[in-house]
Design an enzyme around this catalytic site. Structure first.
Site: not given
Length: 305
Positions: A19, A174
């Site tokens: 990422g 999450y």
């Protein structure tokens, strides 16, 4: 405080950062490349990775950077990426598990049928770590640095419904995924100790750092993207400061295996890097071991013999 403002020389060391086209990942790649590391920018969209590499080379013309495709929401992509790193036939010094997605309002699934956040934030990095461990263990002082989040504090592992097939709640999903990341790093540390590996497994969280993570995930499924805000407040920090805990976990000379690093300010939101407390949510008896066993079955990956 353990502020890593000046990184140790990384010349000759190879580091994978997932990422790393934006946010803390790109800042980590930038700082590591500036310190002499050979950095693999592992990203889902190669063009975005190339743009990030170009920005870094503008500042560091001699930066040793390579962009490779890695989609953590697709286990076949994880295998292809790992196979490529292994085929290079050179030790990997550090794996930085940084990539993630945050709180899309609708439930999405990965290519393999996992809830998007659990699959991308945890199962993908879990599989990648297992697949790259043999290459990491060839290095002189290998390390796996995993990014968690303050969201792990209220997190809970829903073993009865890990994929949120019933009653999907974006922020709770999450929180589960980031607690799972914390448990990944903690259990890997225990495995290394038990097996006598010269491997460090470190952890970090960025506090409340202003990146596009807050908007990218929440924009999924919406007709109009969620608007981002770069407005500074006393409770947020910029990406340069917010990346410091991860950098320390990645290459800090005194970073301890099994330790968790984050901002030292109030509630862990901002400030210089310090040792963070492992939240109560991660301290359950055999919790990390149990989740690891489930993840092995879900991903089909195992620790090296």
């Amino acid at each position: 405080m353990v502020q890593p403002s000046n990184l140790p020389d990384q010349t000759g060391r190879r580091i994978v950062v997932t990422g790393s086209n934006s946010g803390t990942g790109k800042e980590t790649a930038r700082r590591l490349a500036g310190a002499g590391a050979s950095v693999v920018i592992a990203v889902r969209t190669v063009s975005k990775g190339e743009a990030a590499a170009a920005e870094i080379r503008h500042e560091h013309p001699d930066a040793d950077l390579e962009v490779r495709e890695l989609d953590l929401a697709d286990l076949s992509s994880v295998h292809r990426f790992a196979d490529g790193i292994i085929a290079d036939d050179r030790p990997l010094d550090v794996l930085v598990n940084n990539a993630g997605v945050m709180a899309p309002r609708e439930r999405f699934e990965t290519v393999d049928g996992f809830e998007l956040q659990f699959g991308t934030n945890y199962l993908g990095p879990f599989a990648l770590t297992n697949l790259l461990l043999p290459t990491l263990l060839r290095a002189e002082a290998p390390r796996v640095a995993t990014m968690s989040s303050l969201a792990a504090v209220p997190g809970k592992i829903h073993f009865d419904d890990l994929q949120w097939q019933s009653g999907y709640q974006p922020w709770l999903a999450y929180a589960q995924s980031k607690l799972a990341d914390l448990l990944l790093g903690l259990h890997l540390h225990q495995v290394a100790v038990t097996r006598g590996w010269e491997l460090s497994s470190t952890l970090a969280h960025p506090g409340f750092t202003r990146t596009n993570l807050q908007t990218a995930g929440r924009s999924l499924g919406r007709d109009r993207p969620v608007r981002s805000s770069d407005r500074a407040t006393p409770f947020t920090q910029d990406v340069e400061q917010g990346t410091e805990p991860l950098l320390y976990a990645t290459v800090g000379r005194n970073a301890a295996s099994g330790a968790y690093y984050g901002p030292a300010g109030a509630l862990g939101l901002t400030g210089p890097t310090t040792l963070a407390s492992i939240p109560r949510s991660a301290r359950g008896v055999d919790l990390a071991r149990s989740l690891w066993a489930v993840a092995e079955d879900l991903t089909g990956t195992r620790l090296p013999e």
